[in-house]
Design a protein around this motif. Structure first.
Motif, PDB file in Angstrom:
ATOM      1  N   LEU B 519      24.270   2.727 -18.755  1.00  0.00           N
ATOM      2  CA  LEU B 519      23.540   1.871 -17.821  1.00  0.00           C
ATOM      3  C   LEU B 519      24.247   0.546 -17.595  1.00  0.00           C
ATOM      4  O   LEU B 519      24.101  -0.070 -16.552  1.00  0.00           O
ATOM      5  CB  LEU B 519      22.125   1.628 -18.336  1.00  0.00           C
ATOM      6  N   LEU B 522      29.483  -0.333 -14.594  1.00  0.00           N
ATOM      7  CA  LEU B 522      29.421  -0.597 -13.160  1.00  0.00           C
ATOM      8  C   LEU B 522      29.950   0.586 -12.375  1.00  0.00           C
ATOM      9  O   LEU B 522      29.428   0.941 -11.333  1.00  0.00           O
ATOM     10  CB  LEU B 522      30.242  -1.834 -12.819  1.00  0.00           C
ATOM     11  N   SER B 583      23.764   1.142  -4.648  1.00  0.00           N
ATOM     12  CA  SER B 583      24.068   2.448  -5.238  1.00  0.00           C
ATOM     13  C   SER B 583      23.143   2.619  -6.438  1.00  0.00           C
ATOM     14  O   SER B 583      22.549   1.649  -6.910  1.00  0.00           O
ATOM     15  CB  SER B 583      25.528   2.520  -5.665  1.00  0.00           C
ATOM     16  N   ALA B 584      23.028   3.830  -6.904  1.00  0.00           N
ATOM     17  CA  ALA B 584      22.025   4.052  -7.942  1.00  0.00           C
ATOM     18  C   ALA B 584      22.538   5.006  -9.002  1.00  0.00           C
ATOM     19  O   ALA B 584      23.363   5.879  -8.736  1.00  0.00           O
ATOM     20  CB  ALA B 584      20.745   4.608  -7.338  1.00  0.00           C
ATOM     21  N   ILE B 585      22.033   4.804 -10.203  1.00  0.00           N
ATOM     22  CA  ILE B 585      22.203   5.807 -11.252  1.00  0.00           C
ATOM     23  C   ILE B 585      20.885   6.551 -11.312  1.00  0.00           C
ATOM     24  O   ILE B 585      19.821   5.935 -11.485  1.00  0.00           O
ATOM     25  CB  ILE B 585      22.507   5.137 -12.594  1.00  0.00           C
ATOM     26  N   TRP B 628      12.082   4.008  -8.954  1.00  0.00           N
ATOM     27  CA  TRP B 628      13.068   2.978  -9.303  1.00  0.00           C
ATOM     28  C   TRP B 628      12.659   2.225 -10.555  1.00  0.00           C
ATOM     29  O   TRP B 628      11.488   2.011 -10.814  1.00  0.00           O
ATOM     30  CB  TRP B 628      13.248   1.995  -8.137  1.00  0.00           C
ATOM     31  N   LYS B 629      13.634   1.855 -11.308  1.00  0.00           N
ATOM     32  CA  LYS B 629      13.399   0.963 -12.454  1.00  0.00           C
ATOM     33  C   LYS B 629      13.991  -0.388 -12.064  1.00  0.00           C
ATOM     34  O   LYS B 629      15.184  -0.629 -12.284  1.00  0.00           O
ATOM     35  CB  LYS B 629      14.097   1.490 -13.706  1.00  0.00           C
ATOM     36  N   LEU B 632      16.416  -2.595 -14.243  1.00  0.00           N
ATOM     37  CA  LEU B 632      17.666  -2.083 -14.794  1.00  0.00           C
ATOM     38  C   LEU B 632      18.761  -2.084 -13.749  1.00  0.00           C
ATOM     39  O   LEU B 632      18.498  -2.000 -12.559  1.00  0.00           O
ATOM     40  CB  LEU B 632      17.476  -0.660 -15.332  1.00  0.00           C
ATOM     41  N   GLY B 633      19.977  -2.115 -14.230  1.00  0.00           N
ATOM     42  CA  GLY B 633      21.105  -2.073 -13.317  1.00  0.00           C
ATOM     43  C   GLY B 633      21.875  -3.376 -13.382  1.00  0.00           C
ATOM     44  O   GLY B 633      21.717  -4.179 -14.311  1.00  0.00           O
ATOM     45  N   SER B 634      22.708  -3.558 -12.377  1.00  0.00           N
ATOM     46  CA  SER B 634      23.477  -4.800 -12.350  1.00  0.00           C
ATOM     47  C   SER B 634      23.766  -5.173 -10.902  1.00  0.00           C
ATOM     48  O   SER B 634      23.782  -4.316 -10.021  1.00  0.00           O
ATOM     49  CB  SER B 634      24.783  -4.616 -13.119  1.00  0.00           C
ATOM     50  N   VAL B 635      23.982  -6.437 -10.688  1.00  0.00           N
ATOM     51  CA  VAL B 635      24.174  -6.930  -9.334  1.00  0.00           C
ATOM     52  C   VAL B 635      25.404  -7.823  -9.299  1.00  0.00           C
ATOM     53  O   VAL B 635      25.591  -8.650 -10.193  1.00  0.00           O
ATOM     54  CB  VAL B 635      22.949  -7.746  -8.871  1.00  0.00           C
ATOM     55  N   PRO B 653      19.405  -7.557 -12.496  1.00  0.00           N
ATOM     56  CA  PRO B 653      18.563  -7.625 -11.297  1.00  0.00           C
ATOM     57  C   PRO B 653      17.589  -8.795 -11.319  1.00  0.00           C
ATOM     58  O   PRO B 653      17.354  -9.414 -10.275  1.00  0.00           O
ATOM     59  CB  PRO B 653      17.814  -6.291 -11.324  1.00  0.00           C
TER      60      PRO B 653
END
Lengths: 84, 815
Positions: B519, B522, B583-585, B628-629, B632-635, B653
């Motif tokens: 997670l 990138l 984009s998404a995981i 969606w969570k 979580l993720g990155s920007v 996020p």
């Protein structure tokens, strides 16, 4: 101040649009896979009957194959027809 | 003569010969025996002897001679010898002391020589049967004489003799060892040894006096003389052994201290072997009399060594070797912890130790010392878990070399394993080590890729099956347990994993770590993770790693879906292009570890992008949708301010959401933000710190933040320093092991409540056994031990959900 977003990497989980959580045959989660499969999703899809019940495809096929006389939905005992 | 007294009455004095003739013959023969140079002619002697034999007196000659020797010894020789050693005026210099020692022995030999010769002669007559003589022969007589000498001389030895001998031997030893450098170092060296020293002009390294006064050569000659005298008196063993032993022991210990202590990277066995040979050269000087003496003394007198001098040397060699091994092992046992800590570098020391340990009986000592070293130096709260693991891994590697039967490893490391079980972060550290991203235990990753234990162990068992003769029993200190020597594994990863006794804990933890890593990534590059999972599969089996494989497959699928959606977007016309590149995981939720849920409302622009993405996904995959969570993720984003621009910041996020809100309105209170984003205020307060640190935001009043459009860098720096500790804690996205356990125990709470409702009150053991019986839902219960359950119940007691009294638990009475 101006903020420009170059890239947003989100995280999501996929789920089946079904009216139930678990498969009525194997009792496994729809979002998981049937007991015979290893990988969920494309490899272990769901199918809907015209009675609007849905199951793992592998589960209902196995069930239908075992039915000698008439092919019925295991939930409502109506005649099983795949929903197109 | 006084010997008449000892003539027994049984002797027949009446005979053909008159008394005076018998008496004259006796006098002549006894005088001949003790005189320094024999003067009687053979004929006279034979006649006299024959006369004595006829009168039955000849068999008294031996006892008479011995008696005389004893009397002389105790009356004059021994006192003279001891007083000869004490010469205060000559004791100032070492050299003089040595000369005194020699002189004393010389005098001793002079005084005893006539008797020894007499004995020799008498023995010869006896053997030849001259004049009808018979008796034990020279050997028997000499033995008895030497016994008397030893008894009377050394009955109460004065310490000064040992001191002198020790001093003299030490000196000759250092003289002997000195010329190693320049000359060949062999036994021939002492002759030429004083020349180089003389030219140097300083103190002679051999005898320790200024070079002109060097007496090295003299000392070596004296040594030779002393050895020969001692040998002639059969005193060599008794006088020298103690001194030689103590010299050698001291030297070995010294040498070991100087050369080996703290030095683990070099093998000392060969060095020492060479050195010992050199020492043996000196020993051969000390015991040289044995060799020479053997020739004329035809074989050795009993009490002395039975063979040629080399037998003595052989014994000494054995002795010294044994002593060396023992000293070495004792020293290394003290240092074993450090040796283990430095392991791959200290391999030489381990190999030496292995060699020596096999020759001494010190395994027990090693085990107990190593155990206590671990306990005192490693297993206390001040040591980081990863350091403990690193030492444990080194210990496994080192002890595997030291003791191929693995017994030492298993016994000595038991405390470490027990202790690691009490540390909460052990599993995470091991998993982190396996995946190669921890600072400390990088060995683990290498170990993982080394090979799989199944094939490694297969090889072992094949070997064992091949030759029953090769089988060796366990050492006696092996702990008798059900796993035989065959099952005793030396595989590092198996050993680490077995600390907890269950694979599942490790697999779960690995899943959590893997999820984190995936997670936080990138790009969708999973090559390394795929490799790790494949390697772990070899160890733990396919079925255990199945979930991880699905996780990796999700990554690959996500990548494909992303590029599909990206393509689709590019076909759109200019104005329809999405405002935000998203984009998404996409996870298969059932297969990922439970992810932390956090509430977060994203700004509308992001939400729209996500909706659009979901829409396209639904088109791509029929009857499926996305959840969606948001947290979580990155920007990755740029922030343009009036006087500066921050480029390519990668943030989480929630950070991005915060700064997007500030774009619309330059000043927010914490309450407003919290209401807008649906996140708790304290969380937001923490997250705002990042932007404050970047100098983008500023807290203008408590709880009120605004944008800093123009700011000096100095101010920014100050803020950075001030807020550095409140920076994001990079918390993991997955719930930790203990949290998961807590949840599992929470599952039991319903059962416990039901039991207590029905049975009113129960003891802890009863609850535990009931749970084991009824809640057989898999490995969960068996893993839970009583202590854990007790801790859980105590927490419930504290929360007033349970009452404990007199050892039983009950539910509080409702109302």
């Amino acid at each position: 101040m101006k903020v420009t977003i170059q890239q947003w990497n989100g995280v999501a989980s996929w789920l089946w649009v079904a009216n139930d959580e678990n498969c009525g045959i194997c009792r496994m989660s729809f979002n998981g896979c049937c007991p015979d499969c290893k990988v969920p999703g494309d490899d272990c899809p769901l199918v809907w009957g015209q009675c609007s019940h849905c199951f793992h495809m592998h589960c209902i096929l196995k069930w239908l194959n075992s039915q000698q006389v008439q092919q019925q939905c295991p939930m409502c005992r109506q005649e099983w027809k795949f929903k197109e | 003569m006084e010997d008449v007294a000892m003539e027994p009455d049984s002797v027949d004095l009446s005979g053909p010969e008159p008394h005076h003739r018998v008496s004259a013959a006796w006098d002549a023969v006894t005088a001949e025996l003790v005189s320094a140079d024999p003067s009687m002619s053979d004929r006279d002697l034979s006649d006299a002897l024959a006369l004595l034999s006829r009168r039955g007196l000849s068999r008294l000659l031996g006892p008479w001679l011995l008696e005389t020797l004893q009397l002389r010894l105790s009356s004059s020789v021994v006192p003279e010898f001891w007083s000869g050693l004490h010469q205060p005026e000559n004791e100032l210099q070492e050299r003089d002391r040595a000369l005194v020692l020699l002189r004393a022995f010389r005098t001793l030999l002079d005084r005893l020589d006539p008797f020894l010769n007499g004995l020799q002669r008498l023995g010869t007559w006896q053997e030849e049967g001259r004049g009808g003589l018979s008796g034990p022969g020279p050997r028997g007589l000499r033995e008895r004489a030497f016994t008397s000498i030893r008894a009377l001389l050394l009955f109460s030895p004065v310490p000064v003799l040992q001191e002198r001998v020790l001093e003299f031997y030490s000196r000759t030893f250092s003289i002997y060892m000195k010329p190693q450098g320049g000359e060949e170092g062999g036994p021939a060296a002492p002759e030429g040894s004083d020349d180089p020293q003389a030219s140097e002009g300083g103190a002679c390294p051999g005898c320790g006096v200024p070079a002109p006064a060097c007496w090295c050569q003299e000392a070596m000659e004296l040594l030779q003389e002393l050895s020969q005298m001692l040998w002639r008196l059969q005193l060599l063993q008794w006088v020298s052994t103690e001194a030689v032993t103590s010299i050698l022991h001291r030297l070995i210990e010294q040498r070991m201290e100087q050369h080996c202590r703290g030095e683990y990277e070099r093998s000392f066995l060969l060095d020492f072997q060479e050195w010992l040979e050199l020492v043996l050269g000196w020993l051969s000087k000390v015991f040289i009399g044995e060799k020479d003496g053997d020739c004329d003394g035809d074989g050795a007198a009993p009490g002395g060594p039975g063979g040629p001098g080399s037998t003595v040397l052989k014994q000494w060699r054995c002795h010294m070797h044994q002593f060396f091994c023992k000293t070495y092992v004792s020293m290394r046992i003290e240092e074993l912890f450090s040796i283990i800590r430095d392991f791959p570098e200290s391999k030489a020391a381990i190999e030496d130790l292995k060699f020596c340990l096999e020759r001494t009986n010190q395994r027990q000592q090693l085990l107990s010392s190593l155990k206590s070293a671990f306990e005192s130096r490693l297993l206390h709260p001040g040591v980081h878990t990863s350091d403990i693991l690193t030492v444990y891994i080194s210990a496994i590697k080192a002890l595997r070399e030291l003791d191929p039967s693995m017994v030492i490893l298993h016994v000595a490391c038991q405390p470490i394993r027990k202790y690691l079980r009490t540390r909460h972060d052990t599993v995470r550290q091991i998993v982190a080590g396996l995946t190669g991203d921890s600072e400390g235990c990088s060995d683990l990753a290498a170990e993982l890729s080394r090979g799989d234990p199944v094939t490694l162990e297969m090889q072992d068992s094949d070997d064992e099956g091949a030759g029953p003769e090769d089988w060796t029993p366990d050492p006696t200190d092996a702990v008798p347990d059900k796993t035989g020597s065959k099952r005793r594994s030396s595989d590092i990863i198996s050993l680490l994993v077995s600390i907890y006794g269950s694979k599942d804990i490790f697999i779960d933890e690995y899943r959590a770590v893997l999820a984190d890593r995936l997670l936080h990534q990138l790009n969708y590059n999973t090559a390394r993770e795929i490799r790790n999972v494949e390697l772990l599969k070899l160890r733990f089996g396919d079925s255990h790693m199945h979930y991880c494989e699905v996780m990796l497959k999700d990554m690959a699928d996500s990548r494909r879906i992303n590029s599909n959606i990206r393509e689709e977007e590019q076909r759109l016309s200019e104005e329809e292009q999405p405002p935000l590149s998203l984009s998404a995981i996409i996870l298969s939720s059932e297969f990922w570890p439970s992810l932390k849920e956090e509430k977060l409302e994203l700004p509308p622009v992001v939400c729209q992008a996500m909706e659009a993405y979901t829409h396209r996904y639904e088109k791509l995959k029929a009857m499926r949708t996305l959840s969606w969570k948001p947290h979580l993720g990155s920007v990755t984003l740029n922030v343009e301010l009036e006087d500066r621009t921050l480029i390519d910041l990668t943030v989480s996020p929630i950070h991005a959401a915060i700064i997007l809100h500030f774009q619309d309105k330059s000043s927010w209170t914490l309450e407003e933000l919290s209401a807008q984003m649906g996140a708790p205020q304290e969380l937001l307060h923490r997250k705002l710190a990042l932007w404050q640190q970047h100098g983008v935001l500023r807290e203008e009043a408590p709880g009120r933040y605004c944008v800093v459009e123009t700011g000096s860098s100095g101010e920014r720096l100050e803020r950075g320093v001030m807020l550095i500790d409140s920076d994001e804690e990079r918390d993991s996205n997955t719930t930790t092991q203990s949290e998961q356990r807590e949840e599992k125990l929470q599952l039991f709470w319903a059962y416990i409540q039901a039991m207590l409702t029905n049975l009113d009150s129960m003891t802890l053991e009863r609850i535990h056994s009931m749970l084991r019986m009824f809640v057989a839902t898999g490995p969960v219960v068996t893993e839970m031990d009583v202590n854990e359950l007790e801790a859980f119940l105590q927490r419930k007691v504290r929360d007033h959900q349970l009452i404990q009294s007199a050892g039983v638990y009950r539910l509080p009475k409702s109302n």
